[in-house]
Design an enzyme around this catalytic site. Structure first.
Site, PDB file in Angstrom:
ATOM      1  N   HIS A 119       1.138   2.542   4.114  1.00  0.00           N
ATOM      2  CA  HIS A 119       1.122   1.562   3.130  1.00  0.00           C
ATOM      3  C   HIS A 119      -0.247   1.348   2.847  1.00  0.00           C
ATOM      4  O   HIS A 119      -0.894   0.372   3.192  1.00  0.00           O
ATOM      5  CB  HIS A 119       1.978   0.396   3.597  1.00  0.00           C
ATOM      6  CG  HIS A 119       2.376  -0.516   2.401  1.00  0.00           C
ATOM      7  ND1 HIS A 119       3.281  -0.254   1.581  1.00  0.00           N
ATOM      8  CD2 HIS A 119       1.540  -1.833   2.099  1.00  0.00           C
ATOM      9  CE1 HIS A 119       3.356  -1.166   0.628  1.00  0.00           C
ATOM     10  NE2 HIS A 119       2.314  -2.207   0.943  1.00  0.00           N
ATOM     11  N   ARG A 141       7.796  -1.380  -4.647  1.00  0.00           N
ATOM     12  CA  ARG A 141       7.222  -2.698  -4.261  1.00  0.00           C
ATOM     13  C   ARG A 141       7.897  -3.855  -4.357  1.00  0.00           C
ATOM     14  O   ARG A 141       7.990  -4.615  -3.256  1.00  0.00           O
ATOM     15  CB  ARG A 141       5.957  -3.202  -5.268  1.00  0.00           C
ATOM     16  CG  ARG A 141       4.771  -2.165  -5.501  1.00  0.00           C
ATOM     17  CD  ARG A 141       4.167  -2.005  -3.888  1.00  0.00           C
ATOM     18  NE  ARG A 141       3.217  -3.362  -3.766  1.00  0.00           N
ATOM     19  CZ  ARG A 141       2.283  -3.606  -4.172  1.00  0.00           C
ATOM     20  NH1 ARG A 141       1.391  -2.648  -4.917  1.00  0.00           N
ATOM     21  NH2 ARG A 141       1.305  -4.553  -3.982  1.00  0.00           N
ATOM     22  N   TYR A 195      -5.068 -12.853  16.165  1.00  0.00           N
ATOM     23  CA  TYR A 195      -4.538 -13.872  17.300  1.00  0.00           C
ATOM     24  C   TYR A 195      -3.061 -13.648  17.595  1.00  0.00           C
ATOM     25  O   TYR A 195      -2.746 -13.822  18.773  1.00  0.00           O
ATOM     26  CB  TYR A 195      -4.876 -15.202  16.802  1.00  0.00           C
ATOM     27  CG  TYR A 195      -6.392 -15.548  16.660  1.00  0.00           C
ATOM     28  CD1 TYR A 195      -7.211 -15.603  17.517  1.00  0.00           C
ATOM     29  CD2 TYR A 195      -6.611 -16.010  15.330  1.00  0.00           C
ATOM     30  CE1 TYR A 195      -8.372 -15.634  17.371  1.00  0.00           C
ATOM     31  CE2 TYR A 195      -8.046 -16.217  14.927  1.00  0.00           C
ATOM     32  CZ  TYR A 195      -8.808 -16.246  16.088  1.00  0.00           C
ATOM     33  OH  TYR A 195     -10.150 -16.393  15.872  1.00  0.00           O
TER      34      TYR A 195
END
Length: 734
Positions: A71, A25, A116
């Site tokens: 993931h 991580r 977007y």
């Protein structure tokens, strides 16, 4: 089912979690400089065909692929990691080319939703992906075992230093600043040639970090060398500015500093009246000038250097960055590495990657040469080969037995198309065979020589640096340490009189002509003490416990009102009473004494603690109380005059008292043992001054010469005052 004690289970579970956070991580790998989520994003985009020349696709498409295939975590965190790799003000060499709103330097988290925005990989990202399909990396199963993903990307450059990273794991953290590609490659070339090169030689090519912004790095070279030697430390970056007439123009901000935040901080300094020389502040940033903050000074005569030094010390125009070169090494373990060790380990990774690439290519070349050898045999016996294929139901074993072919060679012959049987095709195969033979010899020569392998690595690094490198953005310069303006220097120096009441209320009146005793006081309150000085001075207060407190005179309320409680600005102990107030230059000598007959001389500048709780300076014997502090005009010429409650007066030169910063001091006046007599007052009398001994409604006037009968060594009992003047209340010098 396994049964474990709760303690053992919790310990094992926490250790597993800690190792997962560290390795999967928070920390980057030295090979490609990426955390797992970053690596998966880049790999997923390459699998989607989102190369530099491709049409961008919605970021949501990429995030969906990353979460669904590699993931299995939150989409918000994944998208934020993707955004950071696309922001040119966050990433020195962005890996993602984003279209749409991907945030701004003022608010990096103001990016639009992933439905977007669109994205594709940058040309720089090719350096991490170009060799992926060439046997250069290990492949591991994804989270559900249905797909494979690369354990580490075969980076052609040390991306771990180029883009840097930050992360917090369990019990450790990483903070790697970004660097310049050309400088890092130059350092790598040096270590390829001389692995034992010193840190000074490395820094001659790699002088320090290079942030995405153009702010100056002002950390001294010695400190940068110490950071690179140890792998940890702190460096400072400072905004760049220039003066244009009566204006200061800030043209570059430190890394990760918001211009809007800086404007707020400067405005706060102006509102607090700590920048009276700044008249206006505005933001003129636009597309042509991404950073342009303008400060308008009151005149051209204002010292712009002093103003900026104050802002560097009080705002984010100068910022410190922690450096901690902590990453996962080739052995799979995290650790902090000095710069030379980090670069050498990455070069080991790169040499191993190039070796694996060459070995993979050599295997492919040998396989192709083997097939070409079989095709040549077929061309030499083309008629017989055709006859066998036409006649036999299973031609492959017949061909293998007749011409001594392998299974691969026979399969290649059987897959030949008729048009490939032309004479021209045979010539092309011979040319291909010659070229592959030459390539095989070259690869074998490189693999057989460490020097040639290192030379190939150096050649590729140089080419990549020329193709993707750029000039340094963050200049490294020597600058004086930032220093805030002295608040007292900003205050107009005007005469003031600070007045202290019996109940601890304080105020400041303009001028020295004011009569403190004639001011209006609250009911039950009255005048206690006053001190004359300048508005730029610090007022020093002494309380009944022997503690002193310091308050700038200019912050005290006006004498037009009744003032305010001094306890609102300082924090005295419970039950303490304020006794006196002092003002003057820092070198002013002050006599501190207690009614037990002890005292010493201190410098006023040493009686100005910064903390609200003050500082204990006068050590009191059991049952003793402090007397009001007394300023001295001239220690060498003044006489110290002490009066006792049994009617005795002693005068001696002030120079006989010790100079101390704190303590009990030495004996001023001897008092009878076991008696109730105390030293009730002390004063400092200089030549030409008159001492008034107040005894009730009566007072005795003694000039400087009149004190001769009372002169004696320090620490004696002194001489008895005339009858009627033996109940001394206070001493006053006029």
């Amino acid at each position: 089912m396994e049964s474990l004690p709760i303690r053992q289970f919790a310990e094992r579970a926490y250790l597993d979690y800690a190792m997962y956070v560290v390795l999967d991580r928070a920390l980057p790998h030295i090979g490609d400089g990426l955390k797992p989520v970053q690596r998966r994003i880049v790999y997923a985009m390459s699998e989607l065909g989102l190369g530099p020349g491709a049409k961008p696709k919605k970021a949501a498409r990429t995030v969906g692929d990353v979460l669904g295939k590699y993931h299995p975590h939150g989409d918000a965190a994944c998208y934020e990691a993707m955004v950071l790799m696309a922001q040119p003000f966050s990433c020195r060499y962005p890996l993602i080319d984003g279209q749409g709103n991907w945030g701004s330097p003022d608010d990096p988290k103001s990016f639009a939703a992933m439905r977007y925005t669109e994205a594709r990989l940058t040309p720089y990202a090719r350096l991490l992906l170009e060799e992926l399909g060439q046997g250069t990396t290990d492949w591991v199963p994804n989270f559900d075992g249905t797909l494979e993903e690369p354990a580490v990307l075969p980076a052609r450059v040390p991306n771990v230093l180029l883009n840097g990273t930050t992360g917090i794991a369990v019990g450790m953290a990483t903070d790697i600043p970004p660097h310049n590609l050309r400088e890092v490659v130059a350092a790598c070339l040096l270590l390829l040639e001389r692995p034992e090169a010193s840190i000074e030689e490395i820094m001659a090519r790699l002088p320090g970090p290079d942030f995405p912004t153009e702010a100056e790095i002002v950390t001294p070279r010695e400190e940068l060398a110490r950071i690179y030697e140890t792998g940890s430390g702190t460096l400072r970056a400072r905004a760049r500015w220039e003066q244009d007439g009566a204006e200061i123009v800030i043209t570059a901000l430190p890394y990760q500093v918001s211009g809007a935040r800086v404007l707020e901080q400067i405005a706060r300094e102006m509102q607090a009246k700590r920048l009276p020389m700044v008249e206006d502040l505005r933001d003129e940033s636009d597309h042509e000038n991404p950073t342009r903050l303008v400060l308008t000074l009151r005149s051209r005569r204002v010292d712009a250097e002093a103003v900026m030094a104050h802002l560097f010390a009080t705002t984010d125009l100068e910022r410190s960055y922690r450096v901690n070169l902590n990453l996962i090494g080739l052995d799979g373990r995290p650790g902090v590495r000095p710069l030379p060790e980090l670069l050498l380990e990455w070069l080991d990774f790169r040499r191993a990657t190039v070796r694996r690439r060459l070995e993979h290519r050599l295997g492919r070349v040998r396989e192709r040469l083997h097939v070409l050898e079989g095709l040549r045999i077929a061309y030499l016996h083309i008629d017989e080969v055709i006859e066998i294929i036409r006649r036999e139901d299973e031609p492959k074993p017949v061909l293998m037995a007749r011409f001594g072919l392998t299974d691969a060679q026979a399969e290649a012959i059987l897959e030949l198309r008729l048009r490939h049987l032309a004479r021209l095709e045979e010539m092309r195969l011979r040319a291909e065979q010659d070229a592959l033979e030459a390539e095989r010899e070259t690869i074998e020569a490189v693999l057989g020589s460490e020097a040639r392998l290192s030379a190939l690595v150096a050649e590729e690094l140089t080419a990549d640096a020329e193709r993707h490198g750029d000039a340094r953005r963050s200049p490294i310069v020597e600058r004086r340490p930032a220093r805030a303006l002295d608040p007292r220097a900003l205050v107009p120096s005007e005469p003031v009189t600070v007045v202290l009441s019996r109940k601890g209320w304080v105020r400041a009146a303009r001028g020295h002509e004011v009569d403190p005793e004639a001011l209006a006081y609250r009911a039950g309150d009255g005048f206690l003490a006053a001190a004359r000085g300048r508005s730029s001075d610090v007022a020093v207060f002494l309380d009944s416990t022997g503690r002193v407190y310091a308050v700038p005179a200019h912050v005290l309320p006006s004498a037009r009102g009744q003032g305010e409680p001094l306890s609102g600005r300082v924090s005295p102990p419970d039950g303490a009473r304020f006794l006196s107030v002092l003002m003057g230059p820092e070198e002013q000598a002050v006599l501190l004494a207690c009614d037990a007959g002890f005292g010493f001389i201190a410098r006023l500048g040493a009686l100005q603690p910064r903390q609200r709780g003050g500082r204990a300076v006068l050590a009191l014997p059991e049952g003793a109380s402090p007397l009001p502090a007394v300023p001295l005009a001239d220690v060498e010429a003044d006489l110290v005059v002490a009066a006792s409650s049994d009617g005795r007066l002693l005068a001696f030169p002030a120079a006989e008292l010790p100079r101390m910063a704190r303590g009990k001091g030495q004996r001023i006046l001897a008092l009878p043992r076991g008696g109730a007599a105390r030293m009730v007052a002390v004063a400092a009398v200089g030549p030409g001054r008159i001492l008034r001994v107040h005894c009730g409604r009566r007072h005795l006037r003694l000039g400087f010469a009149d004190l001769e009968p009372y002169l004696g060594p320090r620490g004696r009992r002194g001489r008895a005052l005339p009858r009627g003047f033996q109940r001394v209340e206070r001493l006053e010098v006029v």
